[in-house]
Motif scaffolding. Structure first.
Motif, mmCIF file in Angstrom:
data_model
loop_
_atom_site.group_PDB
_atom_site.id
_atom_site.type_symbol
_atom_site.label_atom_id
_atom_site.label_comp_id
_atom_site.label_asym_id
_atom_site.label_seq_id
_atom_site.Cartn_x
_atom_site.Cartn_y
_atom_site.Cartn_z
ATOM 1 N N GLU A 25 0.739 -1.135 -0.019
ATOM 2 C CA GLU A 25 0.013 -0.082 -0.172
ATOM 3 C C GLU A 25 0.894 1.188 0.107
ATOM 4 O O GLU A 25 0.638 2.348 -0.431
ATOM 5 C CB GLU A 25 -0.998 0.078 1.127
ATOM 6 C CG GLU A 25 -1.970 1.234 1.150
ATOM 7 C CD GLU A 25 -2.926 1.293 2.284
ATOM 8 O OE1 GLU A 25 -3.501 2.256 2.559
ATOM 9 O OE2 GLU A 25 -2.900 0.303 3.222
ATOM 10 N N CYS A 78 -6.240 -3.215 -7.092
ATOM 11 C CA CYS A 78 -6.027 -2.340 -5.787
ATOM 12 C C CYS A 78 -5.647 -0.815 -6.062
ATOM 13 O O CYS A 78 -6.152 -0.033 -5.339
ATOM 14 C CB CYS A 78 -4.908 -3.045 -4.963
ATOM 15 S SG CYS A 78 -5.383 -4.753 -4.312
ATOM 16 N N GLU A 82 -7.781 2.385 -4.965
ATOM 17 C CA GLU A 82 -7.241 3.429 -4.388
ATOM 18 C C GLU A 82 -7.060 4.976 -5.089
ATOM 19 O O GLU A 82 -7.111 5.988 -4.429
ATOM 20 C CB GLU A 82 -5.838 3.140 -3.802
ATOM 21 C CG GLU A 82 -5.920 1.957 -2.825
ATOM 22 C CD GLU A 82 -4.681 1.141 -2.847
ATOM 23 O OE1 GLU A 82 -4.558 0.174 -1.796
ATOM 24 O OE2 GLU A 82 -3.653 1.473 -3.629
ATOM 25 N N GLY A 110 1.961 -0.657 6.268
ATOM 26 C CA GLY A 110 1.953 -0.268 4.696
ATOM 27 C C GLY A 110 2.761 -0.891 3.908
ATOM 28 O O GLY A 110 2.822 -0.779 2.810
#
Length: 114
Positions: A25, A78, A82, A110
Motif C-alpha cells: 500500500e 488495488c 485506491e 503499509g
C-alpha cells in the motif's frame, strides 16, 4: 514492477500495471500522490469498463497462491480502487480537498506486500 505479467485478455493493461501496480500500500500511495490528472484519467478510463471482467477473474482465485499473472492484475485492481476517487471526486488532484495531507498518516503495516 517493471514487466508485469497479466492474463491474456488483459495484456493491453500491462503499461498501466508497470506504472501503478505495486505489492504494498505504501508503494501504491507514493505513485498515487505523484500522479497527474492525466494519469488518473488514463487509469480510470482503461479500468472502469473492464472492472466487472477483472473482478470476475479475480474471484476465481484464492487470495493466497494466485498465479503470478492473476496477482499482477490483483495489484492493478488495488491501485485502481485506491486511485479512482481522485478521478471521480477530486478533479484529478492527488490531494483530497479540505483534508489533511495523506502523507501525515504513516501506516506501520503499509509496507507489507500483498
Amino acid at each position: 514492477m517493471t514487466h508485469p505479467i497479466l492474463p491474456a485478455p488483459f495484456a493491453d493493461l500491462a503499461p498501466l500495471a508497470a506504472h501503478w501496480a505495486r505489492p504494498s500500500e505504501n508503494e501504491r500511495s507514493e505513485i498515487r500522490w505523484s500522479a497527474s490528472p492525466a494519469e488518473f484519467k488514463a487509469l480510470y478510463e482503461a479500468m472502469m469498463p473492464r472492472l466487472d471482467d477483472i473482478l470476475r477473474l479475480l474471484s476465481d482465485h484464492p487470495a493466497s497462491g494466485m498465479p503470478e499473472e492473476v496477482h499482477d492484475l490483483f495489484l492493478l485492481a488495488c491501485a485502481f480502487a485506491e486511485a479512482s476517487p481522485h478521478h471521480e471526486l477530486y478533479g484529478g488532484s492527488s490531494a483530497v480537498p479540505y483534508s489533511f495531507d495523506a502523507r501525515r498518516f504513516v501506516r506501520t503495516d503499509g509496507d507489507a506486500a500483498l
